[in-house]
Design a protein around this motif. Structure first.
Motif, PDB file in Angstrom:
ATOM      1  N   ARG A  62       5.320   3.266  -7.504  1.00 33.14           N
ATOM      2  CA  ARG A  62       4.502   1.914  -7.322  1.00 33.14           C
ATOM      3  C   ARG A  62       4.664   2.197  -4.920  1.00 33.14           C
ATOM      4  O   ARG A  62       3.764   1.846  -5.271  1.00 33.14           O
ATOM      5  CB  ARG A  62       5.613   0.540  -7.080  1.00 33.14           C
ATOM      6  N   VAL A  63       6.186   2.265  -4.756  1.00 37.86           N
ATOM      7  CA  VAL A  63       5.887   2.821  -3.256  1.00 37.86           C
ATOM      8  C   VAL A  63       4.648   3.981  -3.177  1.00 37.86           C
ATOM      9  O   VAL A  63       3.824   3.804  -2.107  1.00 37.86           O
ATOM     10  CB  VAL A  63       6.657   2.838  -3.092  1.00 37.86           C
ATOM     11  N   GLN A  64       4.901   4.683  -3.444  1.00 38.04           N
ATOM     12  CA  GLN A  64       3.674   6.391  -3.547  1.00 38.04           C
ATOM     13  C   GLN A  64       2.776   5.707  -3.795  1.00 38.04           C
ATOM     14  O   GLN A  64       1.294   6.669  -2.861  1.00 38.04           O
ATOM     15  CB  GLN A  64       4.295   7.620  -4.361  1.00 38.04           C
ATOM     16  N   GLN A  65       2.112   4.959  -4.262  1.00 37.80           N
ATOM     17  CA  GLN A  65       1.028   5.054  -5.255  1.00 37.80           C
ATOM     18  C   GLN A  65       0.301   4.033  -3.738  1.00 37.80           C
ATOM     19  O   GLN A  65      -0.983   3.603  -3.299  1.00 37.80           O
ATOM     20  CB  GLN A  65       0.557   3.567  -6.221  1.00 37.80           C
ATOM     21  N   HIS A  66       1.080   3.043  -3.061  1.00 40.97           N
ATOM     22  CA  HIS A  66       0.349   1.730  -2.288  1.00 40.97           C
ATOM     23  C   HIS A  66       0.617   2.828  -0.788  1.00 40.97           C
ATOM     24  O   HIS A  66      -0.230   2.860   0.155  1.00 40.97           O
ATOM     25  CB  HIS A  66       1.640   0.962  -1.284  1.00 40.97           C
ATOM     26  N   LEU A  67       1.208   3.785  -0.319  1.00 40.89           N
ATOM     27  CA  LEU A  67       1.690   5.315   0.965  1.00 40.89           C
ATOM     28  C   LEU A  67       0.419   6.000  -0.235  1.00 40.89           C
ATOM     29  O   LEU A  67      -0.498   6.057   1.578  1.00 40.89           O
ATOM     30  CB  LEU A  67       2.728   5.606   0.476  1.00 40.89           C
ATOM     31  N   SER A  68      -0.600   5.899  -0.709  1.00 39.22           N
ATOM     32  CA  SER A  68      -1.484   6.751  -1.049  1.00 39.22           C
ATOM     33  C   SER A  68      -2.642   6.632  -0.179  1.00 39.22           C
ATOM     34  O   SER A  68      -3.279   7.060   0.076  1.00 39.22           O
ATOM     35  CB  SER A  68      -1.716   7.396  -2.529  1.00 39.22           C
ATOM     36  N   HIS A  69      -2.746   5.475  -0.186  1.00 40.55           N
ATOM     37  CA  HIS A  69      -3.632   4.699   1.066  1.00 40.55           C
ATOM     38  C   HIS A  69      -3.641   4.637   2.167  1.00 40.55           C
ATOM     39  O   HIS A  69      -4.429   4.510   3.213  1.00 40.55           O
ATOM     40  CB  HIS A  69      -4.127   3.227   0.251  1.00 40.55           C
ATOM     41  N   PHE A  70      -2.519   5.726   3.097  1.00 38.60           N
ATOM     42  CA  PHE A  70      -1.915   5.790   4.480  1.00 38.60           C
ATOM     43  C   PHE A  70      -2.051   6.945   4.775  1.00 38.60           C
ATOM     44  O   PHE A  70      -1.798   7.692   3.843  1.00 38.60           O
ATOM     45  CB  PHE A  70      -1.166   4.384   4.906  1.00 38.60           C
ATOM     46  N   GLU A  71      -1.678   7.510   5.941  1.00 41.54           N
ATOM     47  CA  GLU A  71      -1.265   8.413   6.616  1.00 41.54           C
ATOM     48  C   GLU A  71      -0.521   8.876   6.022  1.00 41.54           C
ATOM     49  O   GLU A  71       0.665   8.586   5.809  1.00 41.54           O
ATOM     50  CB  GLU A  71      -1.442   8.775   7.927  1.00 41.54           C
ATOM     51  N   ASN A  72      -0.444  10.183   5.792  1.00 43.53           N
ATOM     52  CA  ASN A  72       0.438  11.139   4.628  1.00 43.53           C
ATOM     53  C   ASN A  72       0.864  11.709   5.698  1.00 43.53           C
ATOM     54  O   ASN A  72       0.700  13.024   6.414  1.00 43.53           O
ATOM     55  CB  ASN A  72      -1.257  12.440   4.162  1.00 43.53           C
ATOM     56  N   THR A  73       1.886  11.230   6.087  1.00 41.03           N
ATOM     57  CA  THR A  73       2.892  11.525   6.938  1.00 41.03           C
ATOM     58  C   THR A  73       4.314  11.250   5.846  1.00 41.03           C
ATOM     59  O   THR A  73       4.358  10.664   4.994  1.00 41.03           O
ATOM     60  CB  THR A  73       3.016  10.779   7.785  1.00 41.03           C
ATOM     61  N   PRO A  74       5.331  12.818   6.426  1.00 42.39           N
ATOM     62  CA  PRO A  74       6.911  12.749   6.223  1.00 42.39           C
ATOM     63  C   PRO A  74       8.018  11.096   6.215  1.00 42.39           C
ATOM     64  O   PRO A  74       7.431  10.177   6.131  1.00 42.39           O
ATOM     65  CB  PRO A  74       7.197  13.914   6.326  1.00 42.39           C
TER      66      PRO A  74
END
Length: 303
Positions: A62-74
């Motif tokens: 669920r966190v990965q899905q949320h972050l997929s909409h935001f800047e791709n950063t480590p």
């Protein structure tokens, strides 16, 4: 001080202080530098004011899905900034003041803006804790210890708070109360002017007692939003700690949007809000009174 701290934390150059990013780390270092300048005791790792922890790898789906909409950063680590004002006669009892450092970072554009500055959420709360640290450190040393903790990665699951609970700078059982400051940058029209509200107001006797000692605190006027469960305080409450959130969020439409910017902050409200909490917190840190849960109101431990 309030305007300067808000100006730094919510500036476009901080890229929205995305959870577990370089910019969240900069925000933690900014807070740590202030704690050090105040002569406070470090509460982080290895005698520093910074507590660092690795994030799960991989992150929950669920966190990965949320972050997929935001800047791709480590997103490998998160950082807390922690300082201690050691008490005198009751130093083994602790008042914990907290907020979260992070926001959403860089994400989908709205009206040409893709920086989610998080001025109200939660640069305002972080600024409040820093301002209280300045005021309380400059005053008479309290009987009880006061810990100032600014958490990372609240927005993606409270990972900074989890690190604090796993490696607390003081024994968790010593914490008699936690006040989390979340979104106090704008007044809430649902309550009287210059008033803050406290989540879970009827769950404990803390809010009413602080109000009796001058805090402009009332019950959360938005119970349907379940705000008691939606900040870092909740994980502490599940440990049995009296932990509640101070806010004045009026359900404005800039929540989690790029438009949550410095220009929307009501600094007169913020100044008055922070000032209204100083004497009640000084009282709490100087008394031998302890707050308690009302019957059947303590949340169940996390399974």
């Amino acid at each position: 001080m309030v305007r300067a701290d808000m100006g730094f934390l919510a500036d476009d150059e901080m890229h929205g202080r995305g959870s577990a990013t370089r910019d969240e780390h900069i925000a933690a270092l900014f807070a740590a530098s202030q704690f050090q300048a105040l002569g406070l005791e470090p509460g982080g790792d290895n005698g520093t004011f910074i507590q660092k922890t690795a994030l799960p790898n991989p992150l929950p789906e669920r966190v990965q899905q949320h972050l997929s909409h935001f800047e791709n950063t480590p997103r490998k680590e998160t950082w807390n900034a922690i300082a201690i004002l050691r008490g005198t006669s009751e130093a083994n009892e602790t008042v914990l003041l907290t907020a979260h450092l992070d926001h959403l970072g860089i994400g989908p554009a709205a009206n040409g803006d893709n920086i989610y500055n998080g001025a109200d959420d939660d640069a305002s709360g972080t600024t409040a804790v820093l301002a209280l640290a300045h005021i309380l450190a400059a005053g008479k040393r309290p009987a009880r210890t006061i810990v100032f903790a600014l958490f990372g990665s609240e927005e993606i699951g409270g990972f900074g708070n989890r690190a604090f609970l796993a490696h607390p700078p003081v024994p968790l059982k010593s914490i008699i109360a936690n006040l989390e400051f979340e979104m106090i940058g704008r007044p809430d029209p649902a309550v009287p002017e210059d008033t803050l509200w406290l989540t879970g107001y009827k769950r404990t006797n803390l809010g009413p007692e602080l109000a009796r000692h001058g805090a402009h605190l009332v019950a959360d006027p938005h119970p349907a939003q379940h705000f008691f469960r939606r900040s870092d305080n909740y994980a502490l409450a599940q440990q049995g700690i009296i932990a509640q959130t101070v806010s004045s969020f009026g359900l404005h439409k800039d929540y989690h949007q790029p438009s949550d910017e410095l220009s929307k902050i009501d600094f007169n409200h913020m100044d008055r809000a922070i000032a209204s909490m100083v004497e009640p917190i000084q009282w709490l840190a100087g008394t031998n009174w302890k707050p308690a849960w009302e019957p059947r109101q303590q949340p169940a431990p996390e399974k």
